[in-house]
Design a protein around this motif. Sequence first.
Motif, PDB file in Angstrom:
ATOM      1  N   PHE A  45       0.800  -1.220   0.000  1.00  0.00           N
ATOM      2  CA  PHE A  45       0.000   0.000   0.000  1.00  0.00           C
ATOM      3  C   PHE A  45       0.837   1.276   0.000  1.00  0.00           C
ATOM      4  O   PHE A  45       0.659   2.133  -0.863  1.00  0.00           O
ATOM      5  CB  PHE A  45      -0.946   0.027   1.213  1.00  0.00           C
ATOM      6  N   TYR A  46       1.721   1.432   0.966  1.00  0.00           N
ATOM      7  CA  TYR A  46       2.361   2.733   1.158  1.00  0.00           C
ATOM      8  C   TYR A  46       3.344   3.095   0.057  1.00  0.00           C
ATOM      9  O   TYR A  46       3.369   4.243  -0.382  1.00  0.00           O
ATOM     10  CB  TYR A  46       3.008   2.807   2.543  1.00  0.00           C
ATOM     11  N   THR A  79       3.645   7.394   6.395  1.00  0.00           N
ATOM     12  CA  THR A  79       2.696   6.429   6.952  1.00  0.00           C
ATOM     13  C   THR A  79       3.382   5.107   7.239  1.00  0.00           C
ATOM     14  O   THR A  79       4.124   4.594   6.416  1.00  0.00           O
ATOM     15  CB  THR A  79       1.523   6.216   5.985  1.00  0.00           C
ATOM     16  N   LEU A 131      -5.478   8.288   1.496  1.00  0.00           N
ATOM     17  CA  LEU A 131      -6.054   6.982   1.798  1.00  0.00           C
ATOM     18  C   LEU A 131      -7.580   7.055   1.861  1.00  0.00           C
ATOM     19  O   LEU A 131      -8.282   6.214   1.295  1.00  0.00           O
ATOM     20  CB  LEU A 131      -5.493   6.456   3.116  1.00  0.00           C
TER      21      LEU A 131
END
Length: 167
Positions: free
Chosen positions: A46-47, A55, A113
Amino acid sequence: MKQRILQSELGAFGKYVYSDNDFIFLGRIVEQITGMTLDQYVRQTFYEPLHFQATGFLPLRHLPVNRIVPTEREATFRRQLLRGDVHDPGAAMFGGIAGHAGLFSTAYELAVLMQMLNNGGTIGRTTFFKPETVQLFISYGSPNSRRGLGFDKPERIILQEKNLILH
């Protein structure tokens, strides 16, 4: 800790009792399936694709302390001002990386997000979740609780008074 969770008493059937145990085990399940630690998995999956710099878990490992606001003055468990350390005692006992707590972020990256979720799981040209998965995350998970699978939600009683129940 795992053994204590497994030995914890269950509440009465149909009654809601707040617990982090499900998300603690969900983090462990992710690790078993992927063969990666939870922090490695979320960073890679994801990041990094979202180009997030801040994050993640354990922010003191990748951010200067002056970019991290204090979380709280914790008076019972660690008895100190927490800055860059997760405030949840359970997540702290797991080394700051747990399925239920420990993530840090910036307002901007959190907004990205949330925009991805608002877009049904897609941001830019990348889809992270199917729209029906996002809907499952944000729906009430049980008639006995205000919790969703991914989010705390408003109490149903308040929403019912305003005729705003959404499923």
